[in-house]
Design a protein around this motif. Structure first.
Motif, short mmCIF file in Angstrom:
data_model
loop_
_atom_site.label_atom_id
_atom_site.label_comp_id
_atom_site.label_asym_id
_atom_site.label_seq_id
_atom_site.Cartn_x
_atom_site.Cartn_y
_atom_site.Cartn_z
N PRO A 1 -0.45 3.60 -3.08
CA PRO A 1 -1.71 3.68 -2.35
C PRO A 1 -2.96 3.54 -3.21
O PRO A 1 -3.91 2.87 -2.82
N ALA A 2 -2.97 4.15 -4.37
CA ALA A 2 -4.17 4.12 -5.21
C ALA A 2 -4.54 2.70 -5.61
O ALA A 2 -5.72 2.34 -5.67
N THR B 1 -10.53 -0.78 1.53
CA THR B 1 -11.90 -0.41 1.85
C THR B 1 -12.75 -1.67 2.04
O THR B 1 -13.52 -1.76 3.00
N GLU C 1 -6.32 1.02 -2.48
CA GLU C 1 -7.41 1.68 -1.77
C GLU C 1 -8.68 0.83 -1.75
O GLU C 1 -9.31 0.67 -0.72
N GLN C 2 -9.07 0.30 -2.90
CA GLN C 2 -10.29 -0.48 -2.98
C GLN C 2 -10.21 -1.74 -2.13
O GLN C 2 -11.14 -2.07 -1.40
N TYR D 1 0.84 -1.20 0.00
CA TYR D 1 0.00 0.00 0.00
C TYR D 1 0.87 1.25 0.00
O TYR D 1 0.62 2.19 -0.74
#
Length: 72
Positions: free
Chosen positions: A51-52, A59, A55-56, A47
């Motif tokens: 990070p992008a 979450t 992210e999913q 991550y």
């Protein structure tokens, strides 16, 4: 740089790489001994690299954790 110097430098760097790999393994082992899973540790490392991309996934994991906490 001549071939001999290049080979010596590569050998030196390989020794350093092995030392760093051992240090990484020691830190991960300590974290596992403190109750963290290797999967979680590696996910956090990945991550932090991008990070992008994660992210999913994070979450979705948080949602599952909250569901378990609320229904447990």
């Amino acid at each position: 740089m001549n071939l001999r110097q290049a080979i010596e430098q590569l050998e030196y760097l390989d020794i350093q790489k092995k030392g760093i790999s051992a240090d990484i393994a020691d830190i991960k082992k300590e974290l596992v001994n403190n109750g963290y899973t290797l999967k979680a540790i590696n996910n956090l490392l990945n991550y932090n690299k991008d990070p992008a991309k994660y992210e999913q996934e994070i979450t979705e994991t948080e949602l599952m954790i909250n569901e378990v906490k609320n229904n447990g």
